[in-house]
Design a protein around this motif. Structure first.
Motif, PDB file in Angstrom:
ATOM      1  N   ALA A 139      42.087  29.335  54.145  1.00 60.22           N
ATOM      2  CA  ALA A 139      41.433  30.601  54.511  1.00 60.22           C
ATOM      3  C   ALA A 139      41.717  30.950  55.970  1.00 60.22           C
ATOM      4  O   ALA A 139      41.992  32.112  56.305  1.00 60.22           O
ATOM      5  CB  ALA A 139      39.926  30.502  54.272  1.00 60.22           C
ATOM      6  N   VAL A 142      45.308  32.173  56.235  1.00 55.78           N
ATOM      7  CA  VAL A 142      45.425  33.540  55.711  1.00 55.78           C
ATOM      8  C   VAL A 142      44.940  34.546  56.748  1.00 55.78           C
ATOM      9  O   VAL A 142      45.624  35.530  57.069  1.00 55.78           O
ATOM     10  CB  VAL A 142      44.620  33.686  54.401  1.00 55.78           C
ATOM     11  CG1 VAL A 142      44.487  35.157  54.014  1.00 55.78           C
ATOM     12  CG2 VAL A 142      45.293  32.908  53.273  1.00 55.78           C
ATOM     13  N   ALA A 154      41.841  40.299  54.872  1.00 52.09           N
ATOM     14  CA  ALA A 154      41.844  40.038  53.434  1.00 52.09           C
ATOM     15  C   ALA A 154      40.464  40.288  52.842  1.00 52.09           C
ATOM     16  O   ALA A 154      39.446  40.160  53.516  1.00 52.09           O
ATOM     17  CB  ALA A 154      42.267  38.597  53.163  1.00 52.09           C
ATOM     18  N   ASN A 156      38.741  38.617  50.538  1.00 49.68           N
ATOM     19  CA  ASN A 156      37.892  37.430  50.459  1.00 49.68           C
ATOM     20  C   ASN A 156      38.757  36.197  50.738  1.00 49.68           C
ATOM     21  O   ASN A 156      39.287  35.590  49.807  1.00 49.68           O
ATOM     22  CB  ASN A 156      37.248  37.350  49.076  1.00 49.68           C
ATOM     23  CG  ASN A 156      36.206  36.247  48.980  1.00 49.68           C
ATOM     24  OD1 ASN A 156      36.226  35.281  49.749  1.00 49.68           O
ATOM     25  ND2 ASN A 156      35.296  36.377  48.030  1.00 49.68           N
ATOM     26  N   PRO A 157      38.914  35.814  52.005  1.00 49.89           N
ATOM     27  CA  PRO A 157      39.785  34.678  52.351  1.00 49.89           C
ATOM     28  C   PRO A 157      39.439  33.387  51.619  1.00 49.89           C
ATOM     29  O   PRO A 157      40.324  32.628  51.236  1.00 49.89           O
ATOM     30  CB  PRO A 157      39.584  34.532  53.862  1.00 49.89           C
ATOM     31  CG  PRO A 157      39.149  35.881  54.318  1.00 49.89           C
ATOM     32  CD  PRO A 157      38.328  36.441  53.190  1.00 49.89           C
ATOM     33  N   TRP A 159      38.154  33.013  48.619  1.00 49.74           N
ATOM     34  CA  TRP A 159      38.615  33.095  47.236  1.00 49.74           C
ATOM     35  C   TRP A 159      40.137  32.995  47.173  1.00 49.74           C
ATOM     36  O   TRP A 159      40.687  32.332  46.291  1.00 49.74           O
ATOM     37  CB  TRP A 159      38.125  34.384  46.596  1.00 49.74           C
ATOM     38  CG  TRP A 159      38.601  34.609  45.188  1.00 49.74           C
ATOM     39  CD1 TRP A 159      39.291  35.681  44.720  1.00 49.74           C
ATOM     40  CD2 TRP A 159      38.416  33.746  44.052  1.00 49.74           C
ATOM     41  NE1 TRP A 159      39.555  35.549  43.370  1.00 49.74           N
ATOM     42  CE2 TRP A 159      39.026  34.366  42.940  1.00 49.74           C
ATOM     43  CE3 TRP A 159      37.799  32.512  43.882  1.00 49.74           C
ATOM     44  CZ2 TRP A 159      39.037  33.793  41.664  1.00 49.74           C
ATOM     45  CZ3 TRP A 159      37.808  31.928  42.611  1.00 49.74           C
ATOM     46  CH2 TRP A 159      38.427  32.572  41.529  1.00 49.74           C
ATOM     47  N   ILE A 160      40.817  33.637  48.122  1.00 45.37           N
ATOM     48  CA  ILE A 160      42.273  33.516  48.185  1.00 45.37           C
ATOM     49  C   ILE A 160      42.668  32.058  48.370  1.00 45.37           C
ATOM     50  O   ILE A 160      43.608  31.563  47.743  1.00 45.37           O
ATOM     51  CB  ILE A 160      42.834  34.379  49.333  1.00 45.37           C
ATOM     52  CG1 ILE A 160      42.701  35.864  48.991  1.00 45.37           C
ATOM     53  CG2 ILE A 160      44.302  34.043  49.610  1.00 45.37           C
ATOM     54  CD1 ILE A 160      43.046  36.792  50.125  1.00 45.37           C
ATOM     55  N   ILE A 163      42.457  30.227  45.133  1.00 48.45           N
ATOM     56  CA  ILE A 163      43.591  30.574  44.264  1.00 48.45           C
ATOM     57  C   ILE A 163      44.849  29.837  44.707  1.00 48.45           C
ATOM     58  O   ILE A 163      45.588  29.270  43.891  1.00 48.45           O
ATOM     59  CB  ILE A 163      43.831  32.100  44.287  1.00 48.45           C
ATOM     60  CG1 ILE A 163      42.649  32.832  43.640  1.00 48.45           C
ATOM     61  CG2 ILE A 163      45.136  32.456  43.578  1.00 48.45           C
ATOM     62  CD1 ILE A 163      42.699  34.340  43.805  1.00 48.45           C
ATOM     63  N   VAL A 164      45.096  29.837  46.015  1.00 48.93           N
ATOM     64  CA  VAL A 164      46.293  29.187  46.559  1.00 48.93           C
ATOM     65  C   VAL A 164      46.307  27.692  46.222  1.00 48.93           C
ATOM     66  O   VAL A 164      47.327  27.150  45.778  1.00 48.93           O
ATOM     67  CB  VAL A 164      46.369  29.400  48.086  1.00 48.93           C
ATOM     68  CG1 VAL A 164      47.413  28.473  48.719  1.00 48.93           C
ATOM     69  CG2 VAL A 164      46.709  30.855  48.400  1.00 48.93           C
ATOM     70  N   LEU A 194      52.984  36.579  46.286  1.00 45.28           N
ATOM     71  CA  LEU A 194      51.610  37.072  46.422  1.00 45.28           C
ATOM     72  C   LEU A 194      51.322  37.611  47.823  1.00 45.28           C
ATOM     73  O   LEU A 194      50.208  38.055  48.101  1.00 45.28           O
ATOM     74  CB  LEU A 194      50.618  35.944  46.121  1.00 45.28           C
ATOM     75  CG  LEU A 194      50.522  35.508  44.657  1.00 45.28           C
ATOM     76  CD1 LEU A 194      49.630  34.281  44.536  1.00 45.28           C
ATOM     77  CD2 LEU A 194      49.984  36.627  43.785  1.00 45.28           C
ATOM     78  N   ILE A 198      47.755  39.384  49.197  1.00 47.88           N
ATOM     79  CA  ILE A 198      46.857  38.753  50.154  1.00 47.88           C
ATOM     80  C   ILE A 198      46.417  39.735  51.226  1.00 47.88           C
ATOM     81  O   ILE A 198      45.319  39.659  51.763  1.00 47.88           O
ATOM     82  CB  ILE A 198      47.548  37.522  50.797  1.00 47.88           C
ATOM     83  CG1 ILE A 198      47.656  36.394  49.761  1.00 47.88           C
ATOM     84  CG2 ILE A 198      46.784  37.030  52.007  1.00 47.88           C
ATOM     85  CD1 ILE A 198      48.423  35.194  50.246  1.00 47.88           C
TER      86      ILE A 198
END
Length: 203
Positions: A139, A142, A154, A156-157, A159-160, A163-164, A194, A198
């Protein structure tokens, strides 16, 4: 003049035990590996093992903790020198993985150790703690790279980051199962694809 003998530090001893344990685990399996075998592989006595760890479980948790700590240091060091996401991903692709800790060099052993710990409910909080540390790292990467790219924040860092990491673990497993159709750079290629998503701004 006689040379002074220096005693190895606790960090040196732990590093040797981590390397030895990784070799023994790969040869004998985690469940079948004994403390005596790990200590002997490291060139230590059984007592030397117990002066650093109370059990094999504690050693494994320490190895996982060390892996996450090293991963965080490596990535933050890269981020300090490669400020945009594109540059950061390029640097990851060329990273010398031979210099990583045993779990970084052996994805299969890494996953086996995670599963070994996860099978016991009382050990899972230790895994959760390290998972959260990895998510925070991603996060932060990102948010920092988007800011350096001059892009909007972003959505929602956190949540990203989840996912990552799920992508990374998934591609790691797929590569172990079918390396012919899962190139070594699959995860980084997916992150590159992606890249645009992002950068979507918050609503």
């Amino acid at each position: 003049m006689s040379r002074l003998r220096t005693r190895p530090t606790r960090d040196d001893t732990c590093e040797k035990l981590f390397e030895a344990a990784a070799r023994v685990f790969e040869e004998q399996g985690i469940g079948g590996a004994s403390i005596e075998a790990i200590a002997a592989e490291a060139g230590f006595t059984r007592g030397a093992f117990y002066s650093n760890f109370k059990s094999k479980d504690e050693l494994i948790i320490a190895m996982l903790e060390d892996h996450v700590a090293q991963s965080i240091r490596r990535n933050l060091d890269l981020l300090a020198r490669h400020r945009t996401l594109a540059d950061f991903l390029d640097a990851l692709k060329t990273m010398d993985r031979s210099r990583q800790d045993p779990l970084g060099r052996s994805p299969l052993l890494h996953m086996e150790m995670i599963l070994f710990v996860a099978r016991a409910e009382q050990r899972r909080p230790d895994l959760a703690k390290r998972l959260r540390a990895r998510r925070k790292l991603v996060a932060d990467i990102v948010e920092t790279t988007l800011r350096n790219d001059g892009r909007k924040r972003a959505r929602n860092p956190a949540w990203i980051a989840a996912i990552v990491l799920a992508l990374e673990d998934g591609f790691r497993l797929h590569r172990l199962i079918d390396p012919e159709t899962t190139p070594a750079d699959s995860f980084l290629r997916a992150i590159g694809d992606l890249h645009g998503a992002i950068g979507i701004s918050s609503a």
